[in-house]
Design a protein around this motif. Structure first.
Motif, PDB file in Angstrom:
ATOM      1  N   GLU A  62       0.838  -1.202   0.000  1.00  0.00           N
ATOM      2  CA  GLU A  62       0.000   0.000   0.000  1.00  0.00           C
ATOM      3  C   GLU A  62       0.873   1.253   0.000  1.00  0.00           C
ATOM      4  OE1 GLU A  62      -2.654  -0.396   3.300  1.00  0.00           O
ATOM      5  OE2 GLU A  62      -3.804  -1.990   2.323  1.00  0.00           O
ATOM      6  N   SER A  63       1.962   1.223   0.758  1.00  0.00           N
ATOM      7  CA  SER A  63       2.888   2.359   0.774  1.00  0.00           C
ATOM      8  C   SER A  63       3.514   2.544  -0.606  1.00  0.00           C
ATOM      9  CB  SER A  63       3.997   2.138   1.801  1.00  0.00           C
ATOM     10  OG  SER A  63       3.468   2.110   3.098  1.00  0.00           O
ATOM     11  N   GLN A  64       3.869   1.454  -1.252  1.00  0.00           N
ATOM     12  CA  GLN A  64       4.452   1.530  -2.587  1.00  0.00           C
ATOM     13  C   GLN A  64       3.469   2.166  -3.568  1.00  0.00           C
ATOM     14  OE1 GLN A  64       5.577  -2.224  -4.285  1.00  0.00           O
ATOM     15  NE2 GLN A  64       6.346  -1.294  -6.170  1.00  0.00           N
ATOM     16  N   LYS A  65       2.198   1.780  -3.501  1.00  0.00           N
ATOM     17  CA  LYS A  65       1.191   2.368  -4.389  1.00  0.00           C
ATOM     18  C   LYS A  65       1.047   3.860  -4.127  1.00  0.00           C
ATOM     19  CE  LYS A  65      -1.531  -1.805  -5.093  1.00  0.00           C
ATOM     20  NZ  LYS A  65      -2.807  -2.471  -4.844  1.00  0.00           N
ATOM     21  N   LEU A  66       1.067   4.248  -2.865  1.00  0.00           N
ATOM     22  CA  LEU A  66       0.962   5.669  -2.513  1.00  0.00           C
ATOM     23  C   LEU A  66       2.149   6.446  -3.079  1.00  0.00           C
ATOM     24  CD1 LEU A  66      -0.399   7.978  -0.901  1.00  0.00           C
ATOM     25  CD2 LEU A  66       1.041   7.292   1.032  1.00  0.00           C
ATOM     26  N   TYR A  67       3.354   5.919  -2.898  1.00  0.00           N
ATOM     27  CA  TYR A  67       4.544   6.595  -3.420  1.00  0.00           C
ATOM     28  C   TYR A  67       4.538   6.657  -4.942  1.00  0.00           C
ATOM     29  CZ  TYR A  67       6.396   6.214   1.328  1.00  0.00           C
ATOM     30  OH  TYR A  67       6.584   6.306   2.684  1.00  0.00           O
ATOM     31  N   GLU A  68       4.071   5.594  -5.587  1.00  0.00           N
ATOM     32  CA  GLU A  68       3.984   5.602  -7.050  1.00  0.00           C
ATOM     33  C   GLU A  68       2.978   6.652  -7.513  1.00  0.00           C
ATOM     34  OE1 GLU A  68       3.046   1.579  -8.134  1.00  0.00           O
ATOM     35  OE2 GLU A  68       5.140   0.935  -8.036  1.00  0.00           O
ATOM     36  N   SER A  69       1.870   6.762  -6.779  1.00  0.00           N
ATOM     37  CA  SER A  69       0.858   7.766  -7.117  1.00  0.00           C
ATOM     38  C   SER A  69       1.438   9.172  -6.979  1.00  0.00           C
ATOM     39  CB  SER A  69      -0.359   7.603  -6.208  1.00  0.00           C
ATOM     40  OG  SER A  69      -1.254   8.653  -6.375  1.00  0.00           O
ATOM     41  N   ILE A  70       2.148   9.436  -5.914  1.00  0.00           N
ATOM     42  CA  ILE A  70       2.763  10.750  -5.703  1.00  0.00           C
ATOM     43  C   ILE A  70       3.780  11.031  -6.802  1.00  0.00           C
ATOM     44  CG2 ILE A  70       4.292  12.068  -4.179  1.00  0.00           C
ATOM     45  CD1 ILE A  70       2.901  10.627  -1.823  1.00  0.00           C
ATOM     46  N   LEU A  71       4.595  10.060  -7.140  1.00  0.00           N
ATOM     47  CA  LEU A  71       5.597  10.215  -8.190  1.00  0.00           C
ATOM     48  C   LEU A  71       4.933  10.488  -9.531  1.00  0.00           C
ATOM     49  CD1 LEU A  71       8.603  10.115  -8.885  1.00  0.00           C
ATOM     50  CD2 LEU A  71       8.353   7.660  -9.263  1.00  0.00           C
TER      51      LEU A  71
END
Length: 130
Positions: A110-119
């Protein structure tokens, strides 16, 4: 004469066999007793451990009454019961660790998805500025 020699030899073999059984019994009871102490030290109170403790007490009682074969069987049941109790605890601990690791992995995903979304949002913002 041969008959007396044969009978004496037979009794000697029987006596040696019984002595061997007593040694096996003593070893088995000592091992089961050690496993009992270890189970208590680790806080294992499962029904399997309780039954193993009952078998150990029975083995000691039968041994005192001179019933070597029955005592050995009870001592072996006790040892096997303790081994099963330890294996059950290990399996339970492994399942708990697996569950914790799965939850942690899900959180990481979930953290990875959030960071990918921000990026992605930052990348899109830079493209619109150009």
């Amino acid at each position: 004469m041969k008959r007396k020699l044969l009978i004496c030899g037979l009794f000697a073999v029987l006596a040696a066999g019984c002595a061997g059984n007593k040694d096996l019994l003593a070893t088995s009871i000592i091992e089961a007793d050690g496993m009992n102490r270890a189970a208590k030290a680790e806080g294992i109170h499962s029904s399997t451990a309780v039954q193993a403790e009952k078998d150990l007490a029975l083995a000691k009682q039968l041994s005192e009454n001179g019933k070597t074969d029955e005592a050995y069987d009870a001592a072996e049941r006790s040892r096997l019961g303790y081994r099963l109790a330890f294996a059950e605890k290990e399996a339970k601990d492994a399942a708990l660790a697996d569950s914790s690791a799965s939850k942690e992995l899900l959180g990481d995903m979930e953290s990875q998805k959030l960071y990918e979304s921000i990026l992605d949002n930052e990348s899109k913002g830079k493209e619109t500025v150009k």
